[in-house]
Design an enzyme around this catalytic site. Structure first.
Site, mmCIF file in Angstrom:
data_model
loop_
_atom_site.group_PDB
_atom_site.id
_atom_site.type_symbol
_atom_site.label_atom_id
_atom_site.label_comp_id
_atom_site.label_asym_id
_atom_site.label_seq_id
_atom_site.Cartn_x
_atom_site.Cartn_y
_atom_site.Cartn_z
ATOM 1 N N ASP A 35 35.010 31.068 44.237
ATOM 2 C CA ASP A 35 35.752 31.967 43.251
ATOM 3 C C ASP A 35 37.211 31.588 43.190
ATOM 4 O O ASP A 35 37.713 30.781 44.112
ATOM 5 C CB ASP A 35 35.858 33.491 43.600
ATOM 6 C CG ASP A 35 34.794 34.229 43.341
ATOM 7 O OD1 ASP A 35 33.933 33.678 42.682
ATOM 8 O OD2 ASP A 35 34.556 35.492 43.845
ATOM 9 N N LYS A 57 35.463 33.265 38.039
ATOM 10 C CA LYS A 57 36.074 33.659 36.822
ATOM 11 C C LYS A 57 37.438 34.209 37.176
ATOM 12 O O LYS A 57 37.834 34.584 38.479
ATOM 13 C CB LYS A 57 35.155 35.022 36.374
ATOM 14 C CG LYS A 57 33.926 34.704 35.834
ATOM 15 C CD LYS A 57 33.089 35.939 35.298
ATOM 16 C CE LYS A 57 31.852 35.447 34.555
ATOM 17 N NZ LYS A 57 30.930 34.457 35.550
ATOM 18 N N MET A 166 41.202 45.475 38.957
ATOM 19 C CA MET A 166 41.289 44.831 37.670
ATOM 20 C C MET A 166 41.857 45.780 36.539
ATOM 21 O O MET A 166 41.249 45.769 35.428
ATOM 22 C CB MET A 166 40.094 44.539 37.601
ATOM 23 C CG MET A 166 39.439 43.284 38.299
ATOM 24 S SD MET A 166 37.753 42.685 38.462
ATOM 25 C CE MET A 166 36.813 44.357 39.270
#
Length: 521
Positions: A35, A57, A166
């Site tokens: 990641d 991502k 997030m």
């Protein structure tokens, strides 16, 4: 050999936050697919021949699609590789692990999940915020802030403590949803880069938190909401820590180290472990690494292979960098030879680090200049009464050239120089997100440069992000540290200044120079 894919939780930061199982797997991996948020220093644990791929991502930036990642895992496994799929935090907590496992199962590939420390637990802990407490919090819930409309906010408002991942990119909308069921005085904390040297903590209420935050992106951050946030300040005072540093290190009645608490950005090669980082960390610094050199093979091995086949017709081997040593001996081994092939040659090296890497191949150099710079090598030849006239010198170096003064001086004294491309050093495709965040947020005390190319690529990487005036302003108060005269010259040309230069042109000397200038400020 049958392949297997290990879906491994990388935890929240460096090696100290890895499980023993995760570390063992990284150290023996043949392929690592990582990641973007995984601490890049973890990749230094991998074997030199390991294929490391950054595929995760990162905040909407360009990345490899999930279907492509799934396919890569399957293909490498079917090739018989031991594959580590390295995921930030824990694979089961918003880690997108199930699509990858489904692809592996469909292809009859062996797989295993290895737990990691999630920021869900670590961020509150490192900020001094207990998620449960007898009176303040009987339970907590975890969610993401990606799709606010999917969540049952009326029910969520009844839960005493919330942990939201997030969520900072949609913070205003998130706060509006929360205020429908919670008081505007409800306490909130935002923990950015938990477990890293650049960790930051902001606290407030649902009503005023936005006014306390800096401009720009806060990602990656963990949001904690509830009465338990009040313990942050209490526990910070308990340990004598500021709110932004709580939990990273706790120095109680210890002797203060020379670089204690200083934040230093180290520019380095993308695939090389940094002994310099260890050196600074041992002196108390909080180090952030920024890969600025991508070491790759030359466009062709032909010239080096021919030179290796003709070693008996050379008198000296000149090695001026650790990269040159690794590239030369790697190719030597590819040809079926080893260090014994150098029995008729003398070896000259520049730099202590170069000599140390050479020692790994069982060779002690015949000549090392005292000043550790390439331009002083000619003086070492002459003062050592080494005859150069008519001598044939093999000089494996970077393909794009360098050390031209050295080549010219040796030729002027009658030496025959065979300069061979042994590797190439280019600029990485993108700036490391952790390094960029530290630069943007002006969290650094010093930036170190150990070569002219690291200076050039540092500037190139930032030029791709913003204007030169903007990033120059970001580092205006940061000390610029150089390893030697040539690097300092490039710093002056591109950065407009050098604040300190190593007296001894080694990493130890650079660390000493940084310590002196930072203690003066």
């Amino acid at each position: 050999m049958k392949g297997k894919v290990f879906i491994v939780g990388a935890g929240i930061g460096g090696e100290e936050f890895l499980t023993v199982r995760a570390r063992d797997l990284i150290c023996t991996a043949e392929v690592i697919i990582s990641d973007a948020l995984v601490d890049r220093t973890l990749l230094d644990l991998a074997p030199p021949q390991c294929n490391c791929i950054i595929a995760g991502k990162r905040g909407g930036q360009k990345s490899i699609k999930q279907a492509e990642i799934n396919q890569m895992l399957v293909e490498y496994c079917l090739q018989g590789k031991q594959v580590v799929r390295l995921k930030s935090g824990d694979p089961w907590i918003f880690g997108r692990s199930l699509p990858e496992i489904s692809a592996l199962q469909a292809a009859n590939c062996a797989w295993e999940v290895v737990a990691g420390i999630s920021s869900v637990i670590a961020a509150p802990m490192l900020a001094g915020i207990p998620l449960t407490e007898v009176e303040a919090s009987s339970c907590f819930a975890v969610m993401t802030g990606h799709d606010l409309e999917r969540l049952p906010w009326e029910a969520i408002a009844q839960i005493p403590t919330l942990v939201i991942l997030m969520g900072t990119n949609n913070l205003a909308g998130l706060l509006a949803k929360l205020e429908q069921g919670k008081s505007g005085d409800t306490k909130i904390a935002i923990v950015q880069w938990c477990g890293r040297p650049e960790q930051q903590v902001w606290t407030g209420t649902l009503t005023d938190i936005q006014s306390k935050l800096p401009e720009g992106s806060l990602s990656p951050s963990v949001i904690i909401i509830g009465e338990v946030v009040k313990f942050h300040e209490q526990l910070s005072r308990q340990y004598g820590q500021s709110s932004e540093n709580f939990g990273i290190t706790v120095e109680l009645e210890k002797e203060k180290l020379p670089l204690q608490g200083k934040r230093i950005l180290v520019t380095r090669a993308a695939t090389q472990a940094s002994q310099f980082t260890d050196l600074l960390t041992n002196q108390g610094a909080k180090v952030i690494e920024m890969p600025t050199l991508a070491i790759v093979p030359p466009s062709s091995w032909e010239m080096l292979d021919q030179a290796i086949a003709d070693l008996a017709n050379h008198d000296w081997l000149i090695l001026t960098s650790a990269n040159a040593v690794e590239s030369f001996f790697g190719r030597l081994q590819q040809s079926g030879k080893d260090s014994r092939a150098l029995h008729s040659l003398k070896v000259a090296v520049v730099g202590r680090k170069t000599a140390e890497v050479l020692a790994n191949y069982g060779i002690t150099p015949d000549l090392v200049p005292a000043d550790f710079i390439a331009d002083s090598l000619i003086d070492a030849f002459l003062t050592g009464n080494h005859v150069l006239t008519g001598k044939k010198l093999l000089f494996p170096r970077v393909q794009s050239g360098g050390r031209e003064v050295l080549v010219e001086q040796l030729q002027q004294h009658g030496a025959i120089i065979e300069s061979i491309p042994a590797y190439e050093s280019g600029c990485p495709e993108a700036i490391d997100p952790i390094a960029l965040a530290a630069i943007q947020n002006q969290q650094l005390d010093a930036i170190t440069f150990a070569s002219s190319k690291t200076v050039k690529h540092f500037c190139q990487l930032l030029d791709r992000v913003t204007t030169i005036d903007t990033w120059q302003a970001w580092i205006a108060s940061v000390k610029i540290a150089s390893i030697g005269p040539q690097t300092s010259k490039t710093c002056n040309e591109l950065l407009g200044r050098v604040d300190c230069e190593a007296m001894e042109y080694t990493l130890d000397g650079l660390a000493e120079a940084i310590g002196k200038i930072l203690q003066e400020t």
